[in-house]
Design a protein around this motif. Structure first.
Motif, PDB file in Angstrom:
ATOM      1  N   GLN A   1       0.449   3.817   1.836  1.00  0.00           N
ATOM      2  CA  GLN A   1       0.677   4.281   3.200  1.00  0.00           C
ATOM      3  C   GLN A   1       1.961   3.672   3.780  1.00  0.00           C
ATOM      4  O   GLN A   1       2.700   4.336   4.499  1.00  0.00           O
TER       5      GLN A   1
ATOM      6  N   ASN B   1      -5.566  -3.736  11.115  1.00  0.00           N
ATOM      7  CA  ASN B   1      -6.784  -3.514  11.906  1.00  0.00           C
ATOM      8  C   ASN B   1      -7.908  -2.860  11.115  1.00  0.00           C
ATOM      9  O   ASN B   1      -9.037  -2.818  11.575  1.00  0.00           O
ATOM     10  N   SER B   2      -7.599  -2.340   9.934  1.00  0.00           N
ATOM     11  CA  SER B   2      -8.604  -1.643   9.135  1.00  0.00           C
ATOM     12  C   SER B   2      -9.653  -2.631   8.646  1.00  0.00           C
ATOM     13  O   SER B   2      -9.350  -3.665   8.069  1.00  0.00           O
ATOM     14  N   GLN B   3     -10.902  -2.294   8.853  1.00  0.00           N
ATOM     15  CA  GLN B   3     -12.004  -3.158   8.453  1.00  0.00           C
ATOM     16  C   GLN B   3     -12.697  -2.668   7.192  1.00  0.00           C
ATOM     17  O   GLN B   3     -13.717  -3.214   6.807  1.00  0.00           O
ATOM     18  N   LEU B   4     -12.183  -1.624   6.559  1.00  0.00           N
ATOM     19  CA  LEU B   4     -12.812  -1.067   5.372  1.00  0.00           C
ATOM     20  C   LEU B   4     -12.511  -1.919   4.147  1.00  0.00           C
ATOM     21  O   LEU B   4     -11.387  -2.346   3.923  1.00  0.00           O
ATOM     22  N   ASP B   5     -13.533  -2.151   3.354  1.00  0.00           N
ATOM     23  CA  ASP B   5     -13.364  -2.868   2.102  1.00  0.00           C
ATOM     24  C   ASP B   5     -13.330  -1.840   0.981  1.00  0.00           C
ATOM     25  O   ASP B   5     -14.332  -1.180   0.684  1.00  0.00           O
ATOM     26  N   LYS B   6     -12.178  -1.689   0.333  1.00  0.00           N
ATOM     27  CA  LYS B   6     -12.012  -0.661  -0.685  1.00  0.00           C
ATOM     28  C   LYS B   6     -12.912  -0.903  -1.892  1.00  0.00           C
ATOM     29  O   LYS B   6     -13.353   0.038  -2.541  1.00  0.00           O
TER      30      LYS B   6
ATOM     31  N   GLN C   1       1.782   2.021  11.188  1.00  0.00           N
ATOM     32  CA  GLN C   1       0.956   1.902   9.986  1.00  0.00           C
ATOM     33  C   GLN C   1       0.724   0.440   9.628  1.00  0.00           C
ATOM     34  O   GLN C   1      -0.335   0.102   9.108  1.00  0.00           O
TER      35      GLN C   1
ATOM     36  N   ASN D   1       0.207  -1.866  11.804  1.00  0.00           N
ATOM     37  CA  ASN D   1      -0.910  -2.209  12.689  1.00  0.00           C
ATOM     38  C   ASN D   1      -2.226  -1.639  12.174  1.00  0.00           C
ATOM     39  O   ASN D   1      -3.256  -2.307  12.200  1.00  0.00           O
ATOM     40  N   VAL D   2      -2.197  -0.402  11.694  1.00  0.00           N
ATOM     41  CA  VAL D   2      -3.411   0.257  11.214  1.00  0.00           C
ATOM     42  C   VAL D   2      -3.979  -0.494  10.005  1.00  0.00           C
ATOM     43  O   VAL D   2      -5.195  -0.725   9.919  1.00  0.00           O
ATOM     44  N   ILE D   3      -3.106  -0.881   9.096  1.00  0.00           N
ATOM     45  CA  ILE D   3      -3.576  -1.581   7.887  1.00  0.00           C
ATOM     46  C   ILE D   3      -4.206  -2.916   8.256  1.00  0.00           C
ATOM     47  O   ILE D   3      -5.252  -3.285   7.718  1.00  0.00           O
TER      48      ILE D   3
ATOM     49  N   GLU E   1       0.847  -1.195   0.000  1.00  0.00           N
ATOM     50  CA  GLU E   1       0.000   0.000   0.000  1.00  0.00           C
ATOM     51  C   GLU E   1       0.881   1.242   0.000  1.00  0.00           C
ATOM     52  O   GLU E   1       2.024   1.216   0.459  1.00  0.00           O
TER      53      GLU E   1
END
Length: 165
Positions: A105, A153-158, A147, A149-151, A103
């Motif tokens: 990020q 833990n992210s639950q968003l589906d792009k 970052q 960890n953030v990726i 990614e």
């Protein structure tokens, strides 16, 4: 009057030359010291991200090199650690990232770490203070690890967000 002004000029020239000699001697004797006690603690990676990076050899090599940096006690140790880190970061940049971490990020934070690594190296080569740039570099490395960890833990589906058609 003419003699008096010549004497005053000679005294001023000799006085100014004397001050320059003293300051050049002081600069040569002053050695910059790396203050390893001010380095920030490393951010932990959560278990989900750890499972993914366990197979990422280049990331593990970079982490091992940062372990060496945390053991640096003086500028000589810092020089060796920074050279190794620059080499390992180059290998990490060329490596294939795991699909989860492929990614922008992650790659942008990795570039920031590289920038601060080069800044620390420049300060070492220019014989400037190295503690502050090293702290900034470690903060950038911690942001890189956060970052990860953030990726995870992210639950968003792009796909859901981008496919509104």
């Amino acid at each position: 009057m003419r003699k008096l002004s010549c004497i005053i000029i000679l005294l001023m020239v000799s006085w100014s030359c004397k001050d320059k000699e003293n300051t050049s001697q002081d600069d040569g004797n002053e050695e910059l010291v790396f203050n390893y006690q001010k380095m920030p603690k490393r951010v932990a990676i959560n278990p989900e991200a750890t499972a993914i990076v366990k197979e990422w050899k280049e990331f593990n090599d970079l982490t091992t090199s940062f372990d060496v940096l945390y053991k640096a006690k003086n500028n000589e140790d810092l020089v060796l650690a920074i050279d190794d880190l620059i080499e390992k970061e180059g290998l990490l940049a060329k490596s294939e990232h795991p699909t989860v971490f492929d990614e922008f990020q992650i790659k942008s934070r990795q570039r920031v770490v590289k920038t601060y690594l080069l800044k620390v190296k420049a300060n070492i080569l220019d014989n400037r203070e190295t503690t502050e740039p090293t702290i900034k570099m470690l903060e950038a490395y911690n942001a890189f690890r956060k970052q990860l960890n953030v990726i995870v833990n992210s639950q968003l589906d792009k796909k859901l967000i981008l496919d509104e058609g």
